[in-house]
Design an enzyme around this catalytic site. Structure first.
Site, PDB file in Angstrom:
ATOM      1  N   GLY A  54       0.807  -1.205   0.000  1.00 49.85           N
ATOM      2  CA  GLY A  54       0.000   0.000   0.000  1.00 49.85           C
ATOM      3  C   GLY A  54       0.844   1.260   0.000  1.00 49.85           C
ATOM      4  N   GLN A  83       4.441 -11.369   0.374  1.00 53.48           N
ATOM      5  CA  GLN A  83       4.074 -12.397   1.343  1.00 53.48           C
ATOM      6  C   GLN A  83       3.077 -13.437   0.839  1.00 53.48           C
ATOM      7  OE1 GLN A  83       3.298 -10.851   5.313  1.00 53.48           O
ATOM      8  NE2 GLN A  83       4.715  -9.154   4.968  1.00 53.48           N
ATOM      9  N   VAL A 118       8.005   4.927  13.023  1.00 52.51           N
ATOM     10  CA  VAL A 118       7.085   5.943  13.526  1.00 52.51           C
ATOM     11  C   VAL A 118       6.834   5.661  14.997  1.00 52.51           C
ATOM     12  CG1 VAL A 118       4.828   7.004  13.253  1.00 52.51           C
ATOM     13  CG2 VAL A 118       5.994   6.049  11.256  1.00 52.51           C
ATOM     14  N   CYS A 201      -4.177 -12.152   5.075  1.00 55.79           N
ATOM     15  CA  CYS A 201      -4.055 -13.383   4.278  1.00 55.79           C
ATOM     16  C   CYS A 201      -4.778 -14.541   4.961  1.00 55.79           C
ATOM     17  CB  CYS A 201      -2.589 -13.734   4.075  1.00 55.79           C
ATOM     18  SG  CYS A 201      -1.602 -12.390   3.415  1.00 55.79           S
ATOM     19  N   THR A 345      -5.947  -7.912   2.492  1.00 52.39           N
ATOM     20  CA  THR A 345      -5.199  -8.616   1.459  1.00 52.39           C
ATOM     21  C   THR A 345      -4.533  -7.628   0.515  1.00 52.39           C
ATOM     22  OG1 THR A 345      -6.894  -8.682  -0.258  1.00 52.39           O
ATOM     23  CG2 THR A 345      -7.063 -10.330   1.491  1.00 52.39           C
ATOM     24  N   ALA A 346      -3.558  -8.131  -0.245  1.00 53.79           N
ATOM     25  CA  ALA A 346      -2.922  -7.311  -1.263  1.00 53.79           C
ATOM     26  C   ALA A 346      -3.891  -6.999  -2.399  1.00 53.79           C
ATOM     27  CB  ALA A 346      -1.682  -8.001  -1.815  1.00 53.79           C
ATOM     28  N   CYS A 379      -9.324 -14.062  -3.106  1.00 51.12           N
ATOM     29  CA  CYS A 379      -8.599 -15.116  -2.414  1.00 51.12           C
ATOM     30  C   CYS A 379      -8.413 -16.305  -3.340  1.00 51.12           C
ATOM     31  CB  CYS A 379      -9.370 -15.551  -1.168  1.00 51.12           C
ATOM     32  SG  CYS A 379      -8.575 -16.912  -0.312  1.00 51.12           S
TER      33      CYS A 379
END
Length: 436
Positions: A54, A83, A118, A201, A345-346, A379
């Protein structure tokens, strides 16, 4: 949406439009937060927190809007991982090194990479604090800090990973231990777990189970394996179409599913796993294992918990349609660290990035955001070394499919998309936005 959690994974779908999946509704527009900036050592027009999928994709988009010199990414890790590939690494189908690239190589050219953590956010003063008390201020902030793993919340972990027979596909340090445990299996219980928390995931806990079952069939060990899926959830999958297909596979392959079971302790020296019954709090049961795959509890990064940008749990509090923060209009969130009621998820990140790009463009012009995210996620449920059920759905857990076929069927073509096509697109499309 809790039940949907089991249906999630980390791959990016929708070839050709996979980076720009739109959303569905609107939000109330708010003007920029105009409090004075705190005295910072540095300032950027756009500051991105996190260098995962992201953060990298959004920094590339922001570079095109405001120029590379006006964008910075805060990310301490020297290595960037894809991943979703770790499911196949844990099953011996891919090598770990193929999932990694130096962070420097994926950082958009010219964008400042701040190699730090951070430590605090102060959106009322439009600044953040880094390690060594360094402050950086911003005009627009994009939070893409991901999700934290908490193996330590299971008694006996993470130290239990020093013993054999136990692995986890969720960590770079333990994913290869899964493959070792899979190969060393002789006879007894093979247990796969799903925790009582949101996870990223979330299809991975059962993917490795199906792959393990296939491996033992291939090596002649299947008759000696009693395969158990102990999940904290009450369903195998949150979308009925795909749940029905998975239920048939589980039945055909003689897999036992125990619902509402949460892993609370691992006694690795004795090869015992202790589960609490969520229907009977305080009641536990002990299972002996010959192999144990652990999906750890997860939660928001510590820096977000109790911060001004977080909801009551600790997730970044954004509008689910525009990804703009509900209280700070110059703050935005994307991916696993947000409270969006969809899978972490990606694939979701890829869809969200297109929406957020449009949202920020309009906010920069002091206009109402109109592009809307509908919760699209996907998925690729790996059910064997050459089989995948491709689940795609939205906020309402309704199928939102790409191809004109029945995607609830196991297909070889979808496996190759998961194993070969999607990693290529990730490195050369989503992240290569940095070269545009």
């Amino acid at each position: 949406m809790a039940a949907i959690g089991v249906a999630l994974s980390c791959s990016c779908l929708r070839p050709g439009v996979w980076l720009l999946k739109p959303g569905a509704h609107t939000m109330r527009f708010l003007g920029l937060h105009t409090a004075a900036r705190c005295a910072a050592k540095d300032y950027y027009e756009v500051l991105v927190l996190g260098g995962g999928s992201g953060g990298i994709s959004m920094s590339a988009r922001m570079k095109r809007k405001v120029g590379a010199e006006n964008v910075a990414v805060v990310e301490p890790s020297k290595t960037h991982y894809y991943q979703p590939l770790w499911t196949l690494v844990g099953a011996g189908a891919k090598q770990l090194e193929t999932s990694a690239r130096p962070t420097e190589s994926v950082m958009p050219k010219g964008v400042e990479w701040i190699k730090s953590r951070v430590m605090a956010l102060d959106p009322d003063k439009n600044c953040i604090r880094l390690e060594n008390d360094v402050k950086v201020s911003y005009k627009y902030l994009i939070i893409a800090l991901g999700i934290s793993l908490h193996y330590e919340k299971i008694k006996g972990l993470p130290e239990g990973f020093h013993h054999p027979k136990i692995g986890s596909n969720y960590s770079v340090h333990t994913v290869e231990k899964t493959w070792k445990a899979l190969q060393d299996f002789k006879e007894g219980n093979a247990i796969f777990t799903f925790p009582n928390t949101p996870v990223k995931c979330a299809g991975a806990p059962q993917k490795i189970m199906y792959l393990s079952e296939a491996y033992w069939r291939k090596t002649g060990k299947r008759p000696k394996a009693n395969i158990l899926f102990n999940t904290s959830l009450g369903v195998i999958f949150g979308v009925k179409k795909y749940a029905d297909a998975l239920t048939e596979i589980i039945k055909e392959r003689n897999i036992t599913v125990n619902y509402k079971r949460n892993l609370v302790e691992v006694r690795a020296d004795k090869q015992e796993a202790v589960f609490e019954s969520l229907d009977k709090p305080g009641v536990t049961e002990v299972h002996q294992y010959e192999m144990l795959h652990v999906t750890p509890p997860m939660g928001p990064p510590d820096v977000l918990i109790n911060s001004p940008v977080a909801d009551e749990i600790g997730w970044v509090d954004v509008n689910k349609e525009t990804l703009q923060h509900k209280r700070y209009p110059n703050v935005f969130g994307i991916g696993d660290c947000t409270n969006l009621p969809t899978s972490k998820t990606a694939a979701a990140v890829a869809a969200q990035s297109g929406v957020l790009d449009k949202t920020i463009s309009l906010v920069m012009k002091n206009q109402l955001p109109t592009k809307k995210y509908d919760g699209y996620t996907s998925c690729p449920l790996v059910t064997g070394y050459n089989k995948v059920i491709l689940a795609e759905f939205d906020y309402n857990a309704q199928p939102l499919e790409t191809f004109p076929i029945d995607q609830s069927k196991e297909r070889i073509t979808m496996y190759h998309m998961k194993a070969d096509m999607m990693p290529f697109l990730y490195w050369n499309a989503l992240l290569k936005l940095k070269q545009q």
